[in-house]
Design a protein around this motif. Sequence first.
Motif, PDB file in Angstrom:
ATOM      1  N   MET A   1      -2.252  16.857 -12.998  1.00 50.73           N
ATOM      2  CA  MET A   1      -0.751  17.072 -13.560  1.00 50.73           C
ATOM      3  C   MET A   1       0.300  16.223 -12.637  1.00 50.73           C
ATOM      4  O   MET A   1       0.943  15.529 -13.160  1.00 50.73           O
ATOM      5  CB  MET A   1      -0.543  18.289 -13.698  1.00 50.73           C
ATOM      6  CG  MET A   1       0.890  18.545 -14.490  1.00 50.73           C
ATOM      7  SD  MET A   1       1.322  17.709 -15.901  1.00 50.73           S
ATOM      8  CE  MET A   1       0.131  18.621 -17.045  1.00 50.73           C
ATOM      9  N   GLY A   2       0.064  16.547 -11.509  1.00 47.61           N
ATOM     10  CA  GLY A   2       1.004  15.830 -10.501  1.00 47.61           C
ATOM     11  C   GLY A   2       0.834  14.535 -10.398  1.00 47.61           C
ATOM     12  O   GLY A   2       1.725  13.766 -10.582  1.00 47.61           O
ATOM     13  N   LEU A   3      -0.247  13.988 -10.234  1.00 47.25           N
ATOM     14  CA  LEU A   3      -0.585  12.537 -10.377  1.00 47.25           C
ATOM     15  C   LEU A   3      -0.115  11.726 -11.576  1.00 47.25           C
ATOM     16  O   LEU A   3       0.552  10.555 -11.669  1.00 47.25           O
ATOM     17  CB  LEU A   3      -1.944  12.172  -9.879  1.00 47.25           C
ATOM     18  CG  LEU A   3      -2.628  12.565  -8.637  1.00 47.25           C
ATOM     19  CD1 LEU A   3      -4.010  11.757  -8.081  1.00 47.25           C
ATOM     20  CD2 LEU A   3      -1.288  12.231  -7.279  1.00 47.25           C
ATOM     21  N   LEU A   4      -0.495  12.423 -12.640  1.00 40.44           N
ATOM     22  CA  LEU A   4       0.013  12.064 -13.976  1.00 40.44           C
ATOM     23  C   LEU A   4       1.665  11.969 -14.262  1.00 40.44           C
ATOM     24  O   LEU A   4       2.007  10.883 -14.585  1.00 40.44           O
ATOM     25  CB  LEU A   4      -0.545  13.089 -15.112  1.00 40.44           C
ATOM     26  CG  LEU A   4      -0.357  12.463 -16.632  1.00 40.44           C
ATOM     27  CD1 LEU A   4      -0.898  10.839 -16.676  1.00 40.44           C
ATOM     28  CD2 LEU A   4      -0.673  13.377 -17.542  1.00 40.44           C
TER      29      LEU A   4
ATOM     30  N   LYS B   1       1.039  21.668  -1.196  1.00 44.80           N
ATOM     31  CA  LYS B   1       0.107  22.719  -1.677  1.00 44.80           C
ATOM     32  C   LYS B   1      -1.221  22.280  -1.484  1.00 44.80           C
ATOM     33  O   LYS B   1      -2.283  23.001  -1.386  1.00 44.80           O
ATOM     34  CB  LYS B   1       0.324  22.641  -3.455  1.00 44.80           C
ATOM     35  CG  LYS B   1       1.781  22.960  -3.716  1.00 44.80           C
ATOM     36  CD  LYS B   1       1.826  22.938  -5.189  1.00 44.80           C
ATOM     37  CE  LYS B   1       3.316  23.608  -5.820  1.00 44.80           C
ATOM     38  NZ  LYS B   1       3.427  23.327  -7.036  1.00 44.80           N
ATOM     39  N   HIS B   2      -1.742  20.895  -1.339  1.00 46.69           N
ATOM     40  CA  HIS B   2      -3.125  20.659  -1.221  1.00 46.69           C
ATOM     41  C   HIS B   2      -3.658  20.058  -0.064  1.00 46.69           C
ATOM     42  O   HIS B   2      -4.631  19.944   0.236  1.00 46.69           O
ATOM     43  CB  HIS B   2      -3.456  19.746  -2.497  1.00 46.69           C
ATOM     44  CG  HIS B   2      -3.074  20.253  -3.915  1.00 46.69           C
ATOM     45  ND1 HIS B   2      -3.453  21.458  -4.601  1.00 46.69           N
ATOM     46  CD2 HIS B   2      -1.904  19.849  -4.656  1.00 46.69           C
ATOM     47  CE1 HIS B   2      -2.981  21.603  -5.715  1.00 46.69           C
ATOM     48  NE2 HIS B   2      -2.071  20.913  -6.001  1.00 46.69           N
TER      49      HIS B   2
ATOM     50  N   ASN C   1      -1.262  12.986   6.670  1.00 43.66           N
ATOM     51  CA  ASN C   1      -2.283  12.971   7.444  1.00 43.66           C
ATOM     52  C   ASN C   1      -3.316  14.303   7.271  1.00 43.66           C
ATOM     53  O   ASN C   1      -4.053  14.732   7.963  1.00 43.66           O
ATOM     54  CB  ASN C   1      -2.216  13.097   9.037  1.00 43.66           C
ATOM     55  CG  ASN C   1      -1.315  14.415   9.327  1.00 43.66           C
ATOM     56  OD1 ASN C   1      -0.707  15.192   8.554  1.00 43.66           O
ATOM     57  ND2 ASN C   1      -1.429  14.762  10.659  1.00 43.66           N
ATOM     58  N   GLY C   2      -3.215  14.635   5.763  1.00 41.17           N
ATOM     59  CA  GLY C   2      -3.950  15.951   5.458  1.00 41.17           C
ATOM     60  C   GLY C   2      -5.408  15.660   4.840  1.00 41.17           C
ATOM     61  O   GLY C   2      -5.923  14.490   5.538  1.00 41.17           O
ATOM     62  N   ILE C   3      -5.918  16.062   4.014  1.00 39.87           N
ATOM     63  CA  ILE C   3      -7.389  16.161   3.784  1.00 39.87           C
ATOM     64  C   ILE C   3      -7.567  15.079   2.790  1.00 39.87           C
ATOM     65  O   ILE C   3      -8.832  14.582   2.486  1.00 39.87           O
ATOM     66  CB  ILE C   3      -7.865  17.412   3.079  1.00 39.87           C
ATOM     67  CG1 ILE C   3      -7.129  17.710   1.953  1.00 39.87           C
ATOM     68  CG2 ILE C   3      -7.761  18.312   4.098  1.00 39.87           C
ATOM     69  CD1 ILE C   3      -7.673  19.094   1.141  1.00 39.87           C
ATOM     70  N   GLY C   4      -6.543  14.337   2.311  1.00 38.11           N
ATOM     71  CA  GLY C   4      -6.832  13.316   1.390  1.00 38.11           C
ATOM     72  C   GLY C   4      -7.089  13.809  -0.073  1.00 38.11           C
ATOM     73  O   GLY C   4      -7.010  14.927  -0.327  1.00 38.11           O
TER      74      GLY C   4
END
Length: 255
Positions: free
Chosen positions: A218-221, A178-179, A203-206
Amino acid sequence: MEGQVILLVIVGTIAVMLMAFSVVFFVLLYRRKMLQSQLEMQEIKTKHQEEMLNATLRSQEAERNRLGTELHDSVGAMLSSIKLNVEVAKRKEGLISLDPVLGHLDETISQVRSISHQMMPIILKKYGLKHAIEDLFEKLLSENLKVSIKQWDDPSLTEQDSLMLFRIVQELLNNSIKHSSASEIDFSVSKSSDTIKIEYRDNGIGFPQDVLENSDGMGLLNIKNRSQVIQAKCFFSNDKEGGAKVNLVLPTSIG
């Protein structure tokens, strides 16, 4: 007479000093006991919070499993029955116009099956964590995205903890898709005598800096909460060469 006065002064001074020392001693002892009591209360509170979190997440998984079973066994079976009846009607009546309906039914059945498998990962129960994660990766493979397991030392987790780790990987994959705009995702599990180390990177945008500082999205939580249930320390960072990196470290004793 003068000697007696001096003696009384000395005795009085010693008595006052002993009283002062006693007061200081009891104040320090009282403070120590209060601090110890506060620490014990905090420990009880933290343990209670962990137990509540554990119970909440496991309750969510039980509800997911129930809904997944309902989707698979009830809704999926009903759709398959409807499809069969439509196919019979098409053969008997020769109604070519029913082809689009059959196409929509096939697509709906496929989506219901996919959702039910996500909610109730049957492959995890049947074949274990590695096969379940490999299945997740295989479904994402495309010309634009390469997903691979670089190393796998079997962590030997319980079924419940394996499910928690499976959900963590799901959440990480969702975040990358998604991000991150990633084209490559690597996953590895290494095991030593006392720790299990799990590394996920793309290897995305971080991660945005504010997300790294707060880790309250929400995802990280969700990842942090599930990590806590399996007693894992969770670290979010950006790789020097670009892309997001997530490391989990948990004790071997949990396996």
